[in-house]
Design a protein around this motif. Structure first.
Motif, PDB file in Angstrom:
ATOM      1  N   ILE A  83       0.899  -1.142   0.087  1.00  0.00           N
ATOM      2  CA  ILE A  83       0.117   0.123  -0.232  1.00  0.00           C
ATOM      3  C   ILE A  83       1.090   1.035  -0.069  1.00  0.00           C
ATOM      4  CG2 ILE A  83      -0.093   0.073   2.575  1.00  0.00           C
ATOM      5  CD1 ILE A  83      -3.163   0.997   1.991  1.00  0.00           C
ATOM      6  N   CYS A  84       0.258   2.293  -0.750  1.00  0.00           N
ATOM      7  CA  CYS A  84       1.016   3.680  -0.511  1.00  0.00           C
ATOM      8  C   CYS A  84       0.048   4.787  -0.438  1.00  0.00           C
ATOM      9  CB  CYS A  84       2.220   3.834  -1.433  1.00  0.00           C
ATOM     10  SG  CYS A  84       1.468   4.021  -3.275  1.00  0.00           S
ATOM     11  N   ALA A  85       0.480   5.807   0.026  1.00  0.00           N
ATOM     12  CA  ALA A  85      -0.126   7.210  -0.305  1.00  0.00           C
ATOM     13  C   ALA A  85       0.637   7.853  -1.433  1.00  0.00           C
ATOM     14  CB  ALA A  85      -0.191   8.036   0.933  1.00  0.00           C
ATOM     15  N   SER A  86       0.101   8.717  -2.308  1.00  0.00           N
ATOM     16  CA  SER A  86       0.748   9.144  -3.400  1.00  0.00           C
ATOM     17  C   SER A  86       0.232  10.317  -4.157  1.00  0.00           C
ATOM     18  CB  SER A  86       0.891   8.009  -4.452  1.00  0.00           C
ATOM     19  OG  SER A  86       1.591   8.560  -5.539  1.00  0.00           O
ATOM     20  N   THR A  87       1.142  11.160  -4.636  1.00  0.00           N
ATOM     21  CA  THR A  87       0.748  12.219  -5.558  1.00  0.00           C
ATOM     22  C   THR A  87       0.524  11.943  -7.021  1.00  0.00           C
ATOM     23  OG1 THR A  87       2.884  13.218  -5.297  1.00  0.00           O
ATOM     24  CG2 THR A  87       1.482  14.083  -3.919  1.00  0.00           C
ATOM     25  N   GLY A  88       0.852  10.425  -7.065  1.00  0.00           N
ATOM     26  CA  GLY A  88       0.725   9.978  -8.326  1.00  0.00           C
ATOM     27  C   GLY A  88       1.820   9.055  -8.776  1.00  0.00           C
ATOM     28  N   ARG A 144      -0.082   4.857   6.877  1.00  0.00           N
ATOM     29  CA  ARG A 144       0.826   4.443   8.060  1.00  0.00           C
ATOM     30  C   ARG A 144       0.139   3.687   8.967  1.00  0.00           C
ATOM     31  NH1 ARG A 144       5.253   9.263   9.008  1.00  0.00           N
ATOM     32  NH2 ARG A 144       6.361   7.341  10.084  1.00  0.00           N
ATOM     33  N   GLU A 145      -1.196   4.053   9.326  1.00  0.00           N
ATOM     34  CA  GLU A 145      -1.977   3.414  10.384  1.00  0.00           C
ATOM     35  C   GLU A 145      -2.309   2.053   9.891  1.00  0.00           C
ATOM     36  OE1 GLU A 145      -4.976   5.841  12.047  1.00  0.00           O
ATOM     37  OE2 GLU A 145      -5.990   4.298  12.964  1.00  0.00           O
ATOM     38  N   LEU A 146      -2.713   2.058   8.596  1.00  0.00           N
ATOM     39  CA  LEU A 146      -3.250   0.837   8.133  1.00  0.00           C
ATOM     40  C   LEU A 146      -2.193  -0.234   8.099  1.00  0.00           C
ATOM     41  CD1 LEU A 146      -5.321   1.773   4.805  1.00  0.00           C
ATOM     42  CD2 LEU A 146      -6.043   0.648   6.753  1.00  0.00           C
ATOM     43  N   SER A 147      -0.910   0.169   7.759  1.00  0.00           N
ATOM     44  CA  SER A 147       0.071  -0.786   7.478  1.00  0.00           C
ATOM     45  C   SER A 147       0.781  -1.439   8.866  1.00  0.00           C
ATOM     46  CB  SER A 147       1.297  -0.152   6.791  1.00  0.00           C
ATOM     47  OG  SER A 147       2.033   0.854   7.342  1.00  0.00           O
ATOM     48  N   ASP A 148       0.365  -0.345   9.913  1.00  0.00           N
ATOM     49  CA  ASP A 148       0.658  -0.883  11.355  1.00  0.00           C
ATOM     50  C   ASP A 148      -0.303  -1.688  11.749  1.00  0.00           C
ATOM     51  OD1 ASP A 148       2.932   0.820  11.796  1.00  0.00           O
ATOM     52  OD2 ASP A 148       1.773   2.099  12.998  1.00  0.00           O
ATOM     53  N   LYS A 149      -1.515  -1.847  11.521  1.00  0.00           N
ATOM     54  CA  LYS A 149      -2.743  -2.678  11.974  1.00  0.00           C
ATOM     55  C   LYS A 149      -2.885  -3.946  11.129  1.00  0.00           C
ATOM     56  CE  LYS A 149      -5.026   0.728  14.464  1.00  0.00           C
ATOM     57  NZ  LYS A 149      -6.136   1.927  14.549  1.00  0.00           N
ATOM     58  N   TYR A 150      -2.705  -3.871   9.874  1.00  0.00           N
ATOM     59  CA  TYR A 150      -2.890  -4.779   8.837  1.00  0.00           C
ATOM     60  C   TYR A 150      -1.767  -5.578   8.410  1.00  0.00           C
ATOM     61  CZ  TYR A 150      -7.565  -3.316   9.843  1.00  0.00           C
ATOM     62  OH  TYR A 150      -8.640  -2.772  10.724  1.00  0.00           O
ATOM     63  N   PRO A 151      -1.764  -6.843   7.702  1.00  0.00           N
ATOM     64  CA  PRO A 151      -0.724  -7.526   7.133  1.00  0.00           C
ATOM     65  C   PRO A 151      -0.436  -6.908   5.572  1.00  0.00           C
ATOM     66  CG  PRO A 151      -2.610  -8.867   6.939  1.00  0.00           C
ATOM     67  CD  PRO A 151      -3.148  -7.730   7.833  1.00  0.00           C
ATOM     68  N   ILE A 152       0.002  -5.559   5.476  1.00  0.00           N
ATOM     69  CA  ILE A 152       0.309  -4.966   4.256  1.00  0.00           C
ATOM     70  C   ILE A 152       1.536  -4.329   4.435  1.00  0.00           C
ATOM     71  CG2 ILE A 152      -1.308  -3.314   5.038  1.00  0.00           C
ATOM     72  CD1 ILE A 152      -2.405  -3.533   1.785  1.00  0.00           C
ATOM     73  N   LEU A 154       4.044  -1.079   3.584  1.00  0.00           N
ATOM     74  CA  LEU A 154       3.730   0.171   3.484  1.00  0.00           C
ATOM     75  C   LEU A 154       5.297   0.358   2.268  1.00  0.00           C
ATOM     76  CD1 LEU A 154       2.682   3.008   3.638  1.00  0.00           C
ATOM     77  CD2 LEU A 154       4.051   3.526   5.444  1.00  0.00           C
ATOM     78  N   VAL A 155       4.771   1.099   1.217  1.00  0.00           N
ATOM     79  CA  VAL A 155       6.131   1.288   0.094  1.00  0.00           C
ATOM     80  C   VAL A 155       6.294   2.652  -0.056  1.00  0.00           C
ATOM     81  CG1 VAL A 155       6.127  -0.923  -1.035  1.00  0.00           C
ATOM     82  CG2 VAL A 155       4.505   0.809  -1.867  1.00  0.00           C
ATOM     83  N   ASN A 156       5.982   3.520   0.938  1.00  0.00           N
ATOM     84  CA  ASN A 156       6.399   5.069   0.811  1.00  0.00           C
ATOM     85  C   ASN A 156       7.560   5.132   1.150  1.00  0.00           C
ATOM     86  OD1 ASN A 156       2.870   5.696   1.296  1.00  0.00           O
ATOM     87  ND2 ASN A 156       4.126   7.124   0.098  1.00  0.00           N
ATOM     88  N   SER A 157       8.182   6.481   1.383  1.00  0.00           N
ATOM     89  CA  SER A 157       9.692   6.332   1.557  1.00  0.00           C
ATOM     90  C   SER A 157       9.915   6.585   3.072  1.00  0.00           C
ATOM     91  CB  SER A 157      10.261   7.812   0.823  1.00  0.00           C
ATOM     92  OG  SER A 157       9.597   8.685   1.250  1.00  0.00           O
ATOM     93  N   VAL A 158       9.018   6.186   3.712  1.00  0.00           N
ATOM     94  CA  VAL A 158       9.261   5.577   5.216  1.00  0.00           C
ATOM     95  C   VAL A 158       9.952   4.410   5.199  1.00  0.00           C
ATOM     96  CG1 VAL A 158       7.831   7.001   6.531  1.00  0.00           C
ATOM     97  CG2 VAL A 158       6.853   5.136   5.678  1.00  0.00           C
ATOM     98  N   ASN A 159       9.611   3.686   4.138  1.00  0.00           N
ATOM     99  CA  ASN A 159      10.126   2.167   4.175  1.00  0.00           C
ATOM    100  C   ASN A 159      11.679   2.536   3.664  1.00  0.00           C
ATOM    101  OD1 ASN A 159      11.085  -0.051   2.561  1.00  0.00           O
ATOM    102  ND2 ASN A 159       8.845  -0.915   2.145  1.00  0.00           N
TER     103      ASN A 159
END
Ligand code: F0G
Length: 352
Positions: A83-88, A144-152, A154-159
């Motif tokens: 999962i990610c958040a993105s501007t595109g 960020r909240e979703l990936s903390d709570k569920y088995p998914i 996160l591939v945003n740059s916090v990774n």
């Protein structure tokens, strides 16, 4: 190169991978470093300006460098969805690499603020797209909240694997120039890329592959410049939707890059961005997206401070085809519509 196998294969000794890591690649990296005389000439004083055209990656942005790493490591860990958040651009890249790796992808984007080409890519690469009533910063909080709570994953740059992959662009620049540039000019949104470049430049410098470290010059759009203003922006606005970010998650890393390199952060207006965007298109044959043109706009803005005879690299993070609406609205070309399909009308227009 004929036998380019992608950046993980090429730089594996510099990356956190092992023989057990399945390499998910679309042969990203090895993008051209192009001299742009129209920009050098505007600065003068023997200055040489190059662009690192990372819009030529497989999905059209630098995100592919980080995504080949993030998705390969997610695959190695047995993950089935990302999962990610993105501007595109992140969403386009995540979707493509997830598909290549046989994983599902979910992308959360700000409704109405993602360029058409990027949205088209996420859909074609098979992501499940959720356009939210909120901006990128809100979308990032949610994933960020979703990936903390569920088995998914996160591939945003916090990774951290994202920045590992992205640092390879600095390696390529050093290999092309035979040294690091005096300045690196780069657009900043979430500020992951400037942090990744700084890591790459330091690693090659300490390994003796370059004789200097560049000054890191980061640029933001003036309506969306939390790092320049030193505070979060609640309602960021700019034509460069890729960097329409009010609360950059990598701000500490970016500030460290600036301070330890004696660099600088500044902002550029949307009209300065569009001016640089047009120069690159009309005088260099290079089509980048507005956010990318912020690096060149920023350089032109502070050109008085450029040391004589220096070598400068501006990073062009994304391909202009990503944002066709912006291109069609912002150009100085002549476009005749409804022209009669008849030789005489055409030659008349052409002035023969
Ligand atoms: N340029 C382009 C074309 C981008 O898409 C982004 C970020 C940046 C520059 C800024 O890079 O965030 O590492 O400072 N795009 C992200 C996305 C936010 O979701 O595609 P950064």
């Amino acid at each position: 190169k004929n036998n380019w196998d992608g950046l993980i294969e090429t730089y594996k000794t510099w990356l956190p991978v092992s023989n057990k890591t399945p390499i998910i690649t679309l042969k990203e990296g090895a993008t051209p470093l192009i001299e742009v005389k129209s920009i050098s000439n505007r600065i003068g004083n023997g200055v040489k300006v190059f662009v690192k055209y990372d819009g030529l990656n497989p999905t059209g942005s630098f995100k592919d460098r980080g995504m080949t790493m993030a998705i390969s490591k997610a695959k190695e860990a047995g993950c089935e969805a990302v999962i990610c958040a993105s501007t595109g651009n992140t969403s386009a890249s995540a979707a493509a690499y997830a598909s290549k790796g046989g994983m599902k992808s979910f992308v959360i984007i700000p409704d109405g603020y993602v360029a058409q080409g990027k949205l088209a890519q996420a859909l074609v690469y098979g992501a499940e797209v959720l356009a939210i009533k909120g901006n990128f910063d809100k979308a990032l909080d949610i994933v960020r909240e979703l990936s903390d709570k569920y088995p998914i994953t996160l591939v945003n740059s916090v990774n951290p694997y994202r920045l590992q992959g992205q640092k390879t662009a600095a390696f390529e620049i050093i290999e092309n120039l035979g040294n690091a540039p005096d300045w690196l000019c780069i657009p900043m949104g979430n500020a992951g890329n400037i942090s990744a470049y700084w890591m790459g430049f330091q690693e090659f410098f300490h390994a003796g592959k370059s004789k200097r470290l560049p000054r890191m010059m980061g640029f933001q759009a003036s309506g969306s410049a939390p790092l320049v203003e030193g505070k979060s922006i609640n309602n960021p606005e700019t034509i460069a939707t890729a960097i329409r970010i009010g609360n950059p998650v990598n701000k500490e890393k970016a500030i460290l890059a600036k301070e330890s390199s004696n660099g600088r952060f500044s902002s550029v207006s949307d009209s300065e961005i569009i001016n640089a965007y047009k120069i690159l298109g009309r005088e260099e044959g290079i089509f980048c997206e507005p956010a990318s043109a912020a690096s060149v706009a920023g350089l032109l803005k502070i050109k008085e401070d450029v040391p004589k005879n220096s070598t400068i690299v501006c990073v062009l993070t994304g391909n202009g085809l990503k944002d066709p609406d912006c291109a069609i609205k912002n150009n100085d070309s002549i476009f005749h519509t409804g022209v009669e399909a008849e030789i005489n009308s055409i030659t008349k227009i052409m002035g023969f």
